[in-house]
Design an enzyme around this catalytic site. Structure first.
Site, PDB file in Angstrom:
ATOM      1  CB  CYS A 239      -1.019  -0.042   1.146  1.00  0.00           C
ATOM      2  SG  CYS A 239      -2.370   1.157   0.934  1.00  0.00           S
TER       3      CYS A 239
ATOM      4  CG  HIS B   5      -3.166  -2.911   3.812  1.00  0.00           C
ATOM      5  ND1 HIS B   5      -2.147  -2.303   4.519  1.00  0.00           N
ATOM      6  CD2 HIS B   5      -3.861  -1.912   3.217  1.00  0.00           C
ATOM      7  CE1 HIS B   5      -2.223  -1.003   4.359  1.00  0.00           C
ATOM      8  NE2 HIS B   5      -3.250  -0.738   3.567  1.00  0.00           N
TER       9      HIS B   5
ATOM     10  CD  GLU C 254      -0.252  -5.164   5.819  1.00  0.00           C
ATOM     11  OE1 GLU C 254      -0.514  -3.948   5.841  1.00  0.00           O
ATOM     12  OE2 GLU C 254      -0.046  -5.791   4.761  1.00  0.00           O
TER      13      GLU C 254
END
Length: 191
Positions: free
Chosen positions: A79, A172, A174
């Protein structure tokens, strides 16, 4: 096992760390230039790209990261991290590191209210498509001749790209429980 660092000056570096922990990958928080020594891979997390770049410059990380990238350090920008590694931006700020031959538009998918989730199939990752979370995500406007597009949205917009050992995602990974993007990056860093 490659030595991985996560740039820990702003953004969701802890979430990347938790993902790395979950797959048994040791990692270090990186805040100062001498902490970059001996890394095989560096993750530049999502967050606020202008702030991340300002802090990179405040802590004198720009030139060491650029030098290490040119010497083969694997780097993954997620990002805002994609904005940081880009060669050029459609916006006047921030000044990116110029590590990957991509042109990027910040927040191109819209404001926070326009955030969305979808699935994308990523070249090099087996199994079901990756669950992708887009939050004020950057959009890749064009890619250089040596940039491989690893995944796109249904409309053809690239959202995962790789040039040599530099990886970038508009989304994202994560923020999900799927560790396969992190495993892909570890394999790049270890190659």
């Amino acid at each position: 096992m490659p030595k991985i660092g996560v740039l820990a000056i702003q953004g969701d570096f802890r979430e990347h760390g938790l993902m790395l922990d979950s797959i048994g990958q040791n990692w270090d928080e990186i805040r100062l230039p001498d902490q970059l020594n001996d890394l095989d891979g560096l993750i530049i997390p999502g967050g606020e790209s202008t702030t991340i770049v300002q802090l990179i410059d405040t802590y004198n990380l720009r030139i060491p990261i650029q030098r290490l990238a040119s010497n083969g350090l694997a780097i993954w920008g997620t990002c805002a991290g994609m904005i940081v590694v880009a060669k050029t931006l459609s916006d006047k700020k921030p000044v990116p590191l110029g590590l990957m031959d991509i042109a990027v538009s910040r927040n191109a998918f819209g404001r926070q209210i326009d955030s969305f989730e979808t699935t994308v199939s990523v070249t090099g990752i087996k199994g079901e498509p990756i669950h992708a979370v887009f939050i004020r995500a950057p959009q890749i406007l064009n890619t250089g001749p040596n940039v491989d597009i690893l995944s796109t949205l249904e409309n053809g917009t690239p959202v995962t790209v790789r040039e040599n050992k530099i990886l970038a995602t508009s989304f994202h990974p994560e923020l999900t429980e799927d560790t396969r993007m992190h495993e892909l990056f570890i394999s790049i860093a270890g190659s």
